[in-house]
Design an enzyme around this catalytic site. Structure first.
Site, PDB file in Angstrom:
ATOM      1  N   SER A   1     -22.673   5.407 -39.073  1.00 59.66           N
ATOM      2  CA  SER A   1     -22.548   4.306 -38.115  1.00 59.66           C
ATOM      3  C   SER A   1     -21.106   3.831 -38.115  1.00 59.66           C
ATOM      4  O   SER A   1     -20.417   3.946 -39.147  1.00 59.66           O
ATOM      5  CB  SER A   1     -23.465   3.159 -38.557  1.00 59.66           C
ATOM      6  OG  SER A   1     -23.169   1.982 -37.829  1.00 59.66           O
TER       7      SER A   1
ATOM      8  N   TYR B   1     -27.268  -2.210 -45.195  1.00 62.42           N
ATOM      9  CA  TYR B   1     -27.144  -1.152 -44.183  1.00 62.42           C
ATOM     10  C   TYR B   1     -25.690  -0.683 -44.067  1.00 62.42           C
ATOM     11  O   TYR B   1     -25.412   0.519 -44.118  1.00 62.42           O
ATOM     12  CB  TYR B   1     -27.649  -1.675 -42.839  1.00 62.42           C
ATOM     13  CG  TYR B   1     -27.529  -0.675 -41.698  1.00 62.42           C
ATOM     14  CD1 TYR B   1     -28.446   0.366 -41.568  1.00 62.42           C
ATOM     15  CD2 TYR B   1     -26.506  -0.776 -40.760  1.00 62.42           C
ATOM     16  CE1 TYR B   1     -28.335   1.280 -40.519  1.00 62.42           C
ATOM     17  CE2 TYR B   1     -26.395   0.129 -39.716  1.00 62.42           C
ATOM     18  CZ  TYR B   1     -27.316   1.156 -39.599  1.00 62.42           C
ATOM     19  OH  TYR B   1     -27.202   2.070 -38.569  1.00 62.42           O
TER      20      TYR B   1
END
Ligand SMILES: NC(=O)c1ccc[n+]([C@@H]2O[C@H](COP(=O)([O-])OP(=O)(O)OC[C@H]3O[C@@H](n4cnc5c(N)ncnc54)[C@H](OP(=O)(O)O)[C@@H]3O)[C@@H](O)[C@H]2O)c1
Length: 261
Positions: A147, A160
């Site tokens: 990401s 995350y």
């Protein structure tokens, strides 16, 4: 003839959102595709979603990738049915949403996120290499999904963001160790992707997010699938250990346009 004719591909988390587009991309380009969701129910929903796209002939089996015995069972199925694996796409992710801020978050939630995103991705990759790639003359390719939050954090998602940074580092480490063995490991780092979560956004928030994107639009799952397919194909034969960002230009800007006054 499709780029992936004769190839066997495993897409983790292929049962919803971007995962569906990944499965579709490889199937439309000729591959035999295996996919998993984390549970029987979510995998069954994925089967229905893929069928509603006119896709058939893929294989699906529930597998919680944080559980080594379930990973082994999934690879048993691949071995029994296809006897080989050529491409592994580590797409499954625990988004770590709703765990609270860093001051109140239960550390057990941190382990859960890392158990799927980092350890899970690692143990699926290890199994793919040991059970298939190292036994095949034409080795294998691994593509991770990380990401752009690995590089620029978002609020309230400590575990995350950290896990995606760990994936980027793990991709480089795996690539280095596996390159002499003929196995390539690369990564696509998306920014905003249009998933079912996007549909729940207040329209004003969605518009603001688009204004955050220099290209003025979030990625569709198919945009991500195109990058992953490139990294999985011979078109990227001389690349390994790379993190390819696909985020509408978000990472190259210092401030979004409406703040940059
Ligand atoms: N969406 C974005 O804006 C965005 C942005 C940057 C990066 N990414 C990354 O791009 C990838 C795809 O994103 P997405 O938004 O499409 O993902 P998503 O909607 O959050 O879906 C996650 C997938 O991972 C599976 N999964 C979760 N835990 C699992 C486990 N323990 N074992 C096996 N599968 C598990 C889920 O299966 P179940 O249905 O069973 O839960 C689901 O299929 C992810 O790696 C994500 O981190 C997404």
């Amino acid at each position: 003839m499709g780029r992936f004719e004769g190839k066997v591909v495993l897409v983790t988390g292929g049962n919803r959102n971007t995962g569906l587009d990944l499965v579709e991309k490889f199937m439309r380009e000729g591959a035999t595709v295996y996919m998993c969701g984390s549970s029987e129910e979510s995998t069954a929903r994925g089967i229905a979603a893929l069928k509603s796209r006119g896709l058939d002939g893929f294989f699906a089996q529930a597998c919680d990738i944080s559980d080594r015995s379930q990973v082994d069972a999934l690879f048993d199925t691949v071995e029994r049915r296809s006897g080989r694996l050529d491409i592994l796409v580590n797409n499954a992710a625990n988004q770590g949403i709703g765990h609270g801020g860093p001051l109140e978050m239960d550390p057990a939630k941190f382990d859960e996120v890392f158990g799927v995103n980092v350890r899970g991705g690692f143990q699926v990759t290890q199994a793919a290499c040991n059970r298939f790639f190292m036994k095949q003359e034409s080795r294998g390719v691994v593509v991770f999904l990380s990401s752009n939050t690995a590089m620029r954090a978002i609020r309230g998602r400590t575990a995350y963001c950290a896990s995606k940074g760990a994936i980027n580092s793990m991709v480089r480490a795996l690539a280095l160790d596996l390159a002499p063995l003929g196995i390539r490991v690369n990564c696509c780092a998306p920014g905003y992707i249009n998933t079912e979560r996007w549909d729940t956004l207040d329209p004003a928030k969605a518009a603001r997010r688009r204004l955050n994107c220099p290209l003025r639009h979030e990625a569709m799952g198919s945009d991500i699938a195109n990058v992953v397919a490139f990294l999985a194909s011979g078109d990227s034969a001389n690349m390994t250990g790379e993190i390819v960002t696909c985020d509408a230009g978000c990472s190259c800007q210092h401030m979004p346009e409406d703040v940059d006054v």
